[in-house]
Design a protein around this motif. Sequence first.
Motif, PDB file in Angstrom:
ATOM      1  N   UNK A 124       0.818  -1.223   0.000  1.00  0.00           N
ATOM      2  CA  UNK A 124       0.000   0.000   0.000  1.00  0.00           C
ATOM      3  C   UNK A 124       0.848   1.268   0.000  1.00  0.00           C
ATOM      4  N   UNK A 125       2.098   1.155   0.424  1.00  0.00           N
ATOM      5  CA  UNK A 125       2.950   2.345   0.488  1.00  0.00           C
ATOM      6  C   UNK A 125       3.909   2.458  -0.704  1.00  0.00           C
ATOM      7  N   UNK A 126       3.756   1.581  -1.681  1.00  0.00           N
ATOM      8  CA  UNK A 126       4.552   1.730  -2.902  1.00  0.00           C
ATOM      9  C   UNK A 126       4.126   3.011  -3.615  1.00  0.00           C
ATOM     10  N   UNK A 127       5.013   3.553  -4.419  1.00  0.00           N
ATOM     11  CA  UNK A 127       4.668   4.829  -5.049  1.00  0.00           C
ATOM     12  C   UNK A 127       3.459   4.673  -5.968  1.00  0.00           C
ATOM     13  N   UNK A 128       2.706   5.760  -6.088  1.00  0.00           N
ATOM     14  CA  UNK A 128       1.399   5.738  -6.762  1.00  0.00           C
ATOM     15  C   UNK A 128       1.469   5.275  -8.202  1.00  0.00           C
ATOM     16  N   UNK A 129       2.513   5.699  -8.907  1.00  0.00           N
ATOM     17  CA  UNK A 129       2.582   5.373 -10.332  1.00  0.00           C
ATOM     18  C   UNK A 129       2.667   3.870 -10.541  1.00  0.00           C
ATOM     19  N   UNK A 130       3.466   3.228  -9.741  1.00  0.00           N
ATOM     20  CA  UNK A 130       3.653   1.787  -9.901  1.00  0.00           C
ATOM     21  C   UNK A 130       2.558   0.997  -9.190  1.00  0.00           C
TER      22      UNK A 130
END
Lengths: 605, 605
Positions: free
Chosen positions: B371-377
Amino acid sequence: MSKDSRVSKDREGTAEQDEQADQARVSRRDFLRLAGVAAAGATGAGALGVLPALAEGTPPFDQEFDIVVVGSGAAGAIAAVIASEAGAKVALVEKALLFGGTTSKSGGVYWIPNNKFLRDAGHVEPREETLHKMARYSYAARYNEKDPHLGLTQAEYDLLVALYDNGPTAVEELDRIGALISQPADKPFGPMPDYFEESKEDKVPVDRRLWSKKPDGSFGLGDEMVRQLKAALEKRQVPVLMGHRVTSLLRNARGEVVGVECTKMDKSKVRLRAKRGVIFGSGGFTQSKDLVQQFQPGPIFGGCAVPTNEGDFVYMATAAGAKLGNMSSAWRAQIVLEQALQFSSTPDDVFMPPGDSMILVNRYGKRVVNETANYNERTRIHFVWDPTRHEWTNLVLFMIYDQRTAELYGGRFPLPPTGTQAPYVIKAASIPELANALGERLGKLEGKIGGLRLGADFADNLSAQIERFNGFASKGSDDDFRRGEMLYDRLWHSHVWSYPNPGTSHEIGKTPNVTMHPIDAGGPVYALILAAGTLDTNGGPVINAKAEVLDAQNAPIPGLYGAGNCIASPTGQYYYGGGGTLGPAVTFAYIAAKSAAAAPEKAPA
Amino acid sequence: MSKDSRVSKDREGTAEQDEQADQARVSRRDFLRLAGVAAAGATGAGALGVLPALAEGTPPFDQEFDIVVVGSGAAGAIAAVIASEAGAKVALVEKALLFGGTTSKSGGVYWIPNNKFLRDAGHVEPREETLHKMARYSYAARYNEKDPHLGLTQAEYDLLVALYDNGPTAVEELDRIGALISQPADKPFGPMPDYFEESKEDKVPVDRRLWSKKPDGSFGLGDEMVRQLKAALEKRQVPVLMGHRVTSLLRNARGEVVGVECTKMDKSKVRLRAKRGVIFGSGGFTQSKDLVQQFQPGPIFGGCAVPTNEGDFVYMATAAGAKLGNMSSAWRAQIVLEQALQFSSTPDDVFMPPGDSMILVNRYGKRVVNETANYNERTRIHFVWDPTRHEWTNLVLFMIYDQRTAELYGGRFPLPPTGTQAPYVIKAASIPELANALGERLGKLEGKIGGLRLGADFADNLSAQIERFNGFASKGSDDDFRRGEMLYDRLWHSHVWSYPNPGTSHEIGKTPNVTMHPIDAGGPVYALILAAGTLDTNGGPVINAKAEVLDAQNAPIPGLYGAGNCIASPTGQYYYGGGGTLGPAVTFAYIAAKSAAAAPEKAPA
């Protein structure tokens, strides 16, 4: 007689038919050679475009026709036959030196809903119900069963209606005029399920697959389909210009397409007038690295589309202001990575990895997909981007199998025939040794696969994965990916992609799920590397229900028609079943021919 | 003063700056209204195209300029300022009635490698090393560190070189001429990591983010960036024509682009000559359902791009024969489904779901992503197609959280401020009740989400998933998706997207991983529905290193330039870090202006 590239396609498995298949393979080899020459001899995308409007009064054409058809696969050949039958003066031009395009390499199956064989057998297939099925999967995120157009745009809906309405008619007319004699592809195993088998809309699955009937009544693969269509063109004296690459569309001052300029092998140019229209049936863009990069959502290494399928029509149609569509889609299948790295036009695709004591794992040694899911959908798993590792985590998958699968299913592509070797197969005495050998192989390929390596725990993970899979195989159910749960998985595995070799010491039928058998990790064990490929792409200029190519304003570009893999597939991102590629190609080629033959004659300049 | 749509972007968190942000929000509301009017008042894609070459001798232009710039976001405004500074007579045209495009809604951060602030601080960033980083992630499947062009085509490589070489220069020149005063965006938390933080190429992560400096020295968001650029245009007396939608490119007989035709709000038309060139900085195609369907790989419901970003340039450039690229890509982020269904131009995107006692699950109640991965990916997980279920299995994801997260992080979008309600938030006393309520909500939306429903075991699975997650939170490591393992996850969570509200009874810092805290499933529990969206798309006509738009033969179309989200992103499918959108936009706008200003004057007809 090598069997290592046995046709992995609908087949019956008799010795005679093996022989047929091997003969077809020789043709394919010729094709590759000749088509390769043609591709190399041409000038690349740099020459593709639209010429300025022709000056009035000049007689610029070398030859005049009513209709010029581009491409000699099923779409092009059928369009030419039907247009000729409608009274038009037709020419067919083909870039390669061998007739038949990707159709000649294919299984030659065409998916036709509500076809006469089904109707004659009492299988009623109501229009409304079939449209629901098609809409649900072609446009899964927008499907709305309560909407008059099922959640689709009018244009999308109209294309599905055209497919349902014209498919049966096209097949019947081709049969009636003796151009293509069809028969159901439901022998000898009975009906095989479509790829939307488990849908609630498809309560009565029937086999909608047809293929050609040879003069002796036996079934025909793609080469037979091509043979019949070629004979039909010859009978009608339709000129077929081989080695002619269409490099420019010709338009008159009103912007209507009125012909094509072809570049021949010797670089000379020929201009053909098309008074009523030009029909493209020229295949997709699998073999254009440029177009794949610009439009596909993930890495594709090639596919069995012929080498000439370089997206010429995309370039020319773009220059003509055509609207492009379905460009991120394709008819997908896995391919053998090392074959594709040698030559992106692969001899064959991996429609279903053969074997029961076999799994696919990623670089971490983990399964990621139901190995028996249909090829078009299964292959999309290669495009999963891992946002934590910042990588295409399934860029390649490793097909892992044991001696049982090597012997029992040897000869089913990509397994080499039992007792023979293939350069892309790695054999080892144990899982750790296999992991080492695989790591070395990847090291040699690293410059071509983004530096992908095995995860540090690959061997341990793979061993654990095999143990887990073996548990599933023993109990007959796959808790992770439901392998073998669907009718599609079991029937296509048993009858088509993994029919067993007789005379081995291995038995089938002893496990509760025919698609799974415990893997003997004691060795020898085998691995080969699979990657995402295509049968061909299926995006391109958008057509309407008359097979007219549309411009960016959704208005037809007068004189320009398309069908097959060169246009935006009327079925969107979905592949309805066996023959899901050729069925729409046959149908819209038929529509295009009827539309173009009825079009008014256009001024040449 | 409502805080429910507080800007979820780079911020410092003081009360004064909250006030600034809320003022900015009023502007955005105005923008939506005005831009919406403009979009509704325009004529749709049906009118977009290229007009026939102008007849010689006619004086067809209403006004004459050296350069016409299209779009008033960062790309357009910077191109206009720089071109004017270079001595060209410039006009800027904007389709909406409010200046600033999507930039005005953005965080106003621009990613500039090797910028002067880094250099001044002693952070050496060698060209070669940075090119490796960029190439590796922009073209992950082809990156080859041993290849002279790193596995990229010459054209792709040249664009990355141009980005590295010109970014710092562009920022310095804008600063020097007083058009845009920059400062590092590394206050007050110190450097924040890029999105390729863990790469082996990025051994010395530095914060490459810049943003504008207000006259009082404080930081500026996108609205400040726009304010400064607008003032710079006014100072240079560059005419800014609002409510002018460019609907046609004008070409002379040689095919050079020599102007544009605009359609005004009252439907009247204005023709502007551009003697040296037309520069597009007109945004992407997020708000065109047609283009999204034809080119994106999966379902997108909208995004925070302004309503006028309907891909006008794609249509016009297509008609002009431009080569399209990067069309399946976008700057991706999750959005609140129900907001997007109301109006596809959403007020904000979900850059990181706020909260520690929070998870995202799919229709089966299962987590599928960090859930905390960057938004684009992270957002690409919505595009996973399940080949066994034949469905977009992550079409929507449910953000599940408890009272702790509601109180501690209330006000961080999409959480409503503590104690307030948002119509898209579902609250229930227990997990089974939450599942029921969520099921009912989905039932109301089913016609718009392909009939998606919760899996039969959703509630049970969700309870089990929470228990599993709670174990991870207690021990501090996420065995499934590595949440919080990376520096990006922890720092952006703590400092930007999930900074805690003071004065609640909840504490942070008591768990070993700041991004995870056990969820109290005892109730109340909350859910809201997320779907795939964009900041904007980043595909379109392909440019070269001079920002010239290319045709299908890779030759520049004379007189046509582009920068920003309207063109094929020079960084491909990757988003390098905060400001990864605006950094290349600033850079290539600067390049386009220099190129166009130096271009020869073209004959009008």
